[in-house]
Design an enzyme around this catalytic site. Sequence first.
Site, PDB file in Angstrom:
ATOM      1  N   ALA A  31      -1.514  -6.378  21.920  1.00  0.00           N
ATOM      2  CA  ALA A  31      -2.783  -6.219  22.030  1.00  0.00           C
ATOM      3  C   ALA A  31      -3.626  -7.342  22.749  1.00  0.00           C
ATOM      4  CB  ALA A  31      -3.467  -5.791  20.765  1.00  0.00           C
ATOM      5  N   SER A  80      -0.379   3.001  13.782  1.00  0.00           N
ATOM      6  CA  SER A  80       0.567   3.654  13.770  1.00  0.00           C
ATOM      7  C   SER A  80       0.551   5.341  14.047  1.00  0.00           C
ATOM      8  CB  SER A  80       1.630   3.393  12.789  1.00  0.00           C
ATOM      9  OG  SER A  80       1.115   3.785  11.530  1.00  0.00           O
ATOM     10  N   GLU A  86       4.255   0.208  21.059  1.00  0.00           N
ATOM     11  CA  GLU A  86       5.148   1.159  21.276  1.00  0.00           C
ATOM     12  C   GLU A  86       4.267   2.575  20.941  1.00  0.00           C
ATOM     13  OE1 GLU A  86       8.002   0.022  18.378  1.00  0.00           O
ATOM     14  OE2 GLU A  86       6.812   1.068  16.702  1.00  0.00           O
ATOM     15  N   GLY A 132      -3.347  -0.490  18.109  1.00  0.00           N
ATOM     16  CA  GLY A 132      -2.664  -1.165  17.086  1.00  0.00           C
ATOM     17  C   GLY A 132      -2.327  -0.456  15.855  1.00  0.00           C
ATOM     18  N   ASN A 137      -8.689  -1.660   9.271  1.00  0.00           N
ATOM     19  CA  ASN A 137      -8.278  -3.459   8.633  1.00  0.00           C
ATOM     20  C   ASN A 137      -9.316  -3.710   7.602  1.00  0.00           C
ATOM     21  OD1 ASN A 137      -6.192  -3.101  10.705  1.00  0.00           O
ATOM     22  ND2 ASN A 137      -7.103  -4.486  11.954  1.00  0.00           N
ATOM     23  N   HIS A 197     -11.758   1.223   5.708  1.00  0.00           N
ATOM     24  CA  HIS A 197     -10.813   1.219   4.531  1.00  0.00           C
ATOM     25  C   HIS A 197     -11.188   0.092   3.456  1.00  0.00           C
ATOM     26  CE1 HIS A 197      -7.174   3.697   6.503  1.00  0.00           C
ATOM     27  NE2 HIS A 197      -8.116   4.469   6.117  1.00  0.00           N
ATOM     28  N   ASP A 221      -9.244  -6.934   6.931  1.00  0.00           N
ATOM     29  CA  ASP A 221      -9.441  -8.274   7.145  1.00  0.00           C
ATOM     30  C   ASP A 221     -10.896  -8.354   7.762  1.00  0.00           C
ATOM     31  OD1 ASP A 221      -9.378  -8.226  10.303  1.00  0.00           O
ATOM     32  OD2 ASP A 221      -7.129  -7.725   9.984  1.00  0.00           O
TER      33      ASP A 221
HETATM   34  C1  BJW Z   1       0.905  -3.740  17.605  1.00  0.00           C
HETATM   35  C2  BJW Z   1       1.368  -5.247  17.501  1.00  0.00           C
HETATM   36  C3  BJW Z   1       0.656  -5.875  18.680  1.00  0.00           C
HETATM   37  C4  BJW Z   1       1.986  -4.104  15.922  1.00  0.00           C
HETATM   38  N1  BJW Z   1       0.050  -5.122  19.634  1.00  0.00           N
HETATM   39  N2  BJW Z   1       0.217  -2.990  18.503  1.00  0.00           N
HETATM   40  C5  BJW Z   1       0.062  14.985   3.875  1.00  0.00           C
HETATM   41  C6  BJW Z   1      -0.532  14.937   5.017  1.00  0.00           C
HETATM   42  C7  BJW Z   1      -1.450  14.609   5.791  1.00  0.00           C
HETATM   43  C8  BJW Z   1      -2.453  13.864   5.109  1.00  0.00           C
HETATM   44  C9  BJW Z   1      -1.871  13.383   3.616  1.00  0.00           C
HETATM   45  C10 BJW Z   1      -0.791  13.767   3.008  1.00  0.00           C
HETATM   46  N3  BJW Z   1      -0.895  13.340   1.822  1.00  0.00           N
HETATM   47  C11 BJW Z   1      -1.616  12.627   1.620  1.00  0.00           C
HETATM   48  C12 BJW Z   1      -2.482  12.627   2.506  1.00  0.00           C
HETATM   49  C13 BJW Z   1      -3.874  11.718   2.855  1.00  0.00           C
HETATM   50  C14 BJW Z   1      -3.647  10.235   3.091  1.00  0.00           C
HETATM   51  C15 BJW Z   1      -2.518   9.953   3.978  1.00  0.00           C
HETATM   52  O1  BJW Z   1      -2.906   9.859   5.055  1.00  0.00           O
HETATM   53  N4  BJW Z   1      -1.193   9.791   3.831  1.00  0.00           N
HETATM   54  C16 BJW Z   1      -0.255   9.293   4.573  1.00  0.00           C
HETATM   55  C17 BJW Z   1       0.841   8.460   4.279  1.00  0.00           C
HETATM   56  C18 BJW Z   1       0.439  11.024   5.183  1.00  0.00           C
HETATM   57  N5  BJW Z   1      -4.898   9.634   3.324  1.00  0.00           N
HETATM   58  C19 BJW Z   1      -5.367   9.218   2.228  1.00  0.00           C
HETATM   59  O2  BJW Z   1      -5.332   9.488   1.045  1.00  0.00           O
HETATM   60  C20 BJW Z   1      -6.936   8.867   2.956  1.00  0.00           C
HETATM   61  N6  BJW Z   1      -8.012   9.533   2.149  1.00  0.00           N
HETATM   62  C21 BJW Z   1      -8.319  10.915   2.374  1.00  0.00           C
HETATM   63  O3  BJW Z   1      -7.498  11.443   2.935  1.00  0.00           O
HETATM   64  O4  BJW Z   1      -9.166  11.363   1.784  1.00  0.00           O
HETATM   65  C22 BJW Z   1      -9.724  12.629   2.057  1.00  0.00           C
HETATM   66  C23 BJW Z   1     -10.421  13.044   3.147  1.00  0.00           C
HETATM   67  C24 BJW Z   1     -10.500  14.260   3.588  1.00  0.00           C
HETATM   68  C25 BJW Z   1     -11.110  14.634   4.643  1.00  0.00           C
HETATM   69  C26 BJW Z   1     -11.761  13.670   5.318  1.00  0.00           C
HETATM   70  C27 BJW Z   1     -11.935  12.307   5.192  1.00  0.00           C
HETATM   71  C28 BJW Z   1     -11.137  11.986   3.903  1.00  0.00           C
HETATM   72  C29 BJW Z   1      -7.056   7.195   2.351  1.00  0.00           C
HETATM   73  C30 BJW Z   1      -6.253   6.182   3.127  1.00  0.00           C
HETATM   74  C31 BJW Z   1      -6.408   4.998   2.883  1.00  0.00           C
HETATM   75  C32 BJW Z   1      -5.322   3.972   3.419  1.00  0.00           C
HETATM   76  N7  BJW Z   1      -5.200   2.938   2.823  1.00  0.00           N
HETATM   77  C33 BJW Z   1      -4.466   1.992   3.408  1.00  0.00           C
HETATM   78  C34 BJW Z   1      -4.353   0.447   2.382  1.00  0.00           C
HETATM   79  C35 BJW Z   1      -5.704  -0.129   2.555  1.00  0.00           C
HETATM   80  C36 BJW Z   1      -5.561  -1.290   1.783  1.00  0.00           C
HETATM   81  C37 BJW Z   1      -4.610  -2.485   2.392  1.00  0.00           C
HETATM   82  O5  BJW Z   1      -4.833  -2.773   3.453  1.00  0.00           O
HETATM   83  O6  BJW Z   1      -4.092  -2.864   1.578  1.00  0.00           O
HETATM   84  O7  BJW Z   1      -4.789   1.503   4.884  1.00  0.00           O
HETATM   85  S1  BJW Z   1      -2.660   2.394   3.901  1.00  0.00           S
HETATM   86  C38 BJW Z   1      -2.595   1.171   5.226  1.00  0.00           C
HETATM   87  O8  BJW Z   1      -2.376   2.240   6.321  1.00  0.00           O
HETATM   88  C39 BJW Z   1      -3.857   0.556   5.532  1.00  0.00           C
HETATM   89  C40 BJW Z   1      -3.955   0.815   6.986  1.00  0.00           C
HETATM   90  O9  BJW Z   1      -5.595   0.634   7.172  1.00  0.00           O
HETATM   91  C41 BJW Z   1      -3.437   2.290   7.117  1.00  0.00           C
HETATM   92  C42 BJW Z   1      -2.990   2.370   8.629  1.00  0.00           C
HETATM   93  O10 BJW Z   1      -1.968   1.583   8.990  1.00  0.00           O
HETATM   94  P1  BJW Z   1      -2.007   0.977  10.444  1.00  0.00           P
HETATM   95  O11 BJW Z   1      -3.316   0.180  10.932  1.00  0.00           O
HETATM   96  O12 BJW Z   1      -1.857   2.068  11.370  1.00  0.00           O
HETATM   97  O13 BJW Z   1      -0.715  -0.241  10.473  1.00  0.00           O
HETATM   98  P2  BJW Z   1       0.705   0.304  10.576  1.00  0.00           P
HETATM   99  O14 BJW Z   1       1.642  -0.948  10.240  1.00  0.00           O
HETATM  100  O15 BJW Z   1       1.241   1.555  10.233  1.00  0.00           O
HETATM  101  O16 BJW Z   1       0.840   0.306  12.292  1.00  0.00           O
HETATM  102  C43 BJW Z   1       0.642  -1.039  13.003  1.00  0.00           C
HETATM  103  C44 BJW Z   1       0.909  -0.539  14.586  1.00  0.00           C
HETATM  104  O17 BJW Z   1       0.699  -1.656  15.168  1.00  0.00           O
HETATM  105  C45 BJW Z   1       1.931  -0.032  14.886  1.00  0.00           C
HETATM  106  O18 BJW Z   1       2.018   1.147  15.660  1.00  0.00           O
HETATM  107  C46 BJW Z   1       2.627  -1.056  15.742  1.00  0.00           C
HETATM  108  O19 BJW Z   1       3.514  -0.717  17.056  1.00  0.00           O
HETATM  109  C47 BJW Z   1       1.470  -1.776  16.051  1.00  0.00           C
HETATM  110  N8  BJW Z   1       1.539  -3.246  16.716  1.00  0.00           N
HETATM  111  N9  BJW Z   1       2.090  -5.402  16.597  1.00  0.00           N
HETATM  112  C48 BJW Z   1      -0.260  -4.009  19.336  1.00  0.00           C
HETATM  113  N10 BJW Z   1       0.928  -7.170  18.536  1.00  0.00           N
END
Ligand code: BJW
Length: 233
Positions: A220, A178, A204, A176, A92, A109, A94
Amino acid sequence: MNNRNNIVILTGAGISAESGLATFRAADGLWEGHRVENVATPEAFVRDPALVHQFYDARRARLAEVAPNAAHLALTRLDVEWPGELLIVTQNVDDLHERAGAKRLLHMHGELNRGWCLRCNERFAWSGAMGDGAACPGCDTRGMVRPDIVWFGEMPYEMETIEAALMNADLFVSIGTSGAVYPAAGFVQTARYRGASTLEINLEPSQGSIFFDERRYGPAGVEVPKWVEELLG
Ligand code: BJW
């Protein structure tokens, strides 16, 4: 989960949902109004910096209106009271973990309340709006400051420290998130490979739910305090 001295906890947007911050991939998530590739890539920032700043300025303003919830507070209790090693790795941007008082914390991030000058490469604390040609506090150049946030295609922060903690973990807990974004989505497999027990807490099942030994599904704000209470006894 007998030998659990070293704990690594990964948190995602779901831990802040009950504070009133939107998650990314829910039906009402942040990407609804903005396509991810329009706001969270370096290419988008080059193409339309005003849109990207608008998006992050709005989220920074919203962040100032919300407060940590019971899940953040419970993790802080664990941070304070756990005698072994512990690392909270948050995806996050935040600052609710630190406002709850967490100390053993990394932001992989980046952070909404930090800026990065593309002219002099300084990174610094930032509050308020960043759009409209903000000046860098280091070199005073205007219009070259971006949010210090890791966008798609960029390398997340603190990866060496995180990898080392995962290699040494006895217990890995994912809260929390995905499991849709790498490398964070792969941490559970790294920890498992090294012999750690794994626990998922989420509303979920996540995309990687099969990799967890134990799964607890519910808000959470309810599940995390319950788990922390069990662990600390
Ligand atoms: C609750 C709840 C409640 C709700 N209680 N639970 C193809 C295959 C594999 C990888 C790649 C690919 N193509 C590209 C990639 C790499 C890419 C990637 O993963 N892409 C995917 C789309 C496939 N990744 C990158 O580019 C990363 N860099 C990278 O890989 O560099 C190379 C490297 C190589 C080797 C080692 C290391 C690095 C960078 C990723 C940057 C992500 N940035 C973001 C935006 C940040 C800025 C912003 O905030 O605006 O980060 S994307 C966005 O997703 C944000 C989050 O941190 C991230 C994860 O999301 P999160 O937190 O999981 O949220 P949600 O909404 O998805 O899920 C919420 C969950 O909460 C749900 O499950 C709900 O059920 C749950 N929930 N209420 C408990 N009350």
